[in-house]
Write an enzyme that holds these catalytic residues in place. Sequence first.
Site, short mmCIF file in Angstrom:
data_model
loop_
_atom_site.label_atom_id
_atom_site.label_comp_id
_atom_site.label_asym_id
_atom_site.label_seq_id
_atom_site.Cartn_x
_atom_site.Cartn_y
_atom_site.Cartn_z
N LYS A 216 10.13 32.04 -29.22
CA LYS A 216 8.68 31.87 -29.42
C LYS A 216 7.96 33.20 -29.50
O LYS A 216 6.91 33.41 -28.90
CB LYS A 216 8.10 31.00 -28.31
CG LYS A 216 8.67 29.58 -28.29
CD LYS A 216 8.01 28.74 -27.21
CE LYS A 216 8.57 27.32 -27.19
NZ LYS A 216 9.97 27.24 -26.72
N ARG A 217 8.49 34.11 -30.31
CA ARG A 217 7.86 35.42 -30.45
C ARG A 217 6.61 35.33 -31.32
O ARG A 217 6.53 34.52 -32.24
CB ARG A 217 8.85 36.41 -31.08
CG ARG A 217 10.08 36.71 -30.22
CD ARG A 217 9.69 37.28 -28.85
NE ARG A 217 10.81 37.89 -28.17
CZ ARG A 217 11.40 37.39 -27.09
NH1 ARG A 217 11.01 36.25 -26.58
NH2 ARG A 217 12.39 38.03 -26.51
#
Length: 281
Positions: free
Chosen positions: A99-100
Amino acid sequence: MSPYEPFGARLRRAMDERGPLCVGIDPHASLLTEWGLDDDVAGLERFSRTVVEAVAGRVAVVKPQSAFFERFGSRGVAVLERTVEEARAAGTLVVTDAKRGDIGSTMAAYAEAFLRKDSPLFSDALTVSPYLGYGSLGPAVAMARESGAGLFVLALTSNPEGGEVQHAVRADGRTVGATVLAHLAAENAGEEPLGSFGAVVGATLGDLSSYDLDINGPLLAPGVGAQGATPADLPKVFGSSVRNVVPNVSRGVLRHGPDIVTLRDAVDRFADEVRAALALA
């Protein structure tokens, strides 16, 4: 054009051959304990290798959750590298759930870490967050295209807090979540048999008929199993886009470890339920 076969094409083939199930690799402390393992790097590695051995080649996708590896520092990240490498070597697609989301050179560095072909963490796809503005994902989109990889972009998540952002209405009358979906549809326009830029859409959200989920890309659907959604819910939630859904199950399978045969039986049961629900049997 990338010299590599795009993620969307590889995913479509894997889904058609093995069914669309994704198994999460989530080695959180409680599961290590349930398995009789110590909450340390050795337990982490034993857990991860067992899951890969049990499920690789039986499902379309595995999804290691980066946070549960990162909590052990550099040695945990080394285990994540090996987990990704071993799953891909066994012929299973890997979506790293990290989930960058950031801007400019920082987003580009995240893209290089997970999506550059020669990176130790190279994955077939990466989860990313668009909530610094969809355009902030540009470096990840570019690197994914170059490497034949994919992205799964948070769009309509199942956590209760997500609604305050994702269902917020913009000045043009469209919700933020719908805007993300529209961006993804544009990324995937004209791609066959499936685009490489997918959305994360919770399987627990109920009726989503007000959203256009036809993005010509995959829909990663967490929430099946312990979070309460069942394979039978998928057609009701995803409607005509259900053929492109990749349902994710984690604890519903992982709690059956550490015995490999028992894990495989659990995977096969979920896979059969998904096929039946999607009329893929």
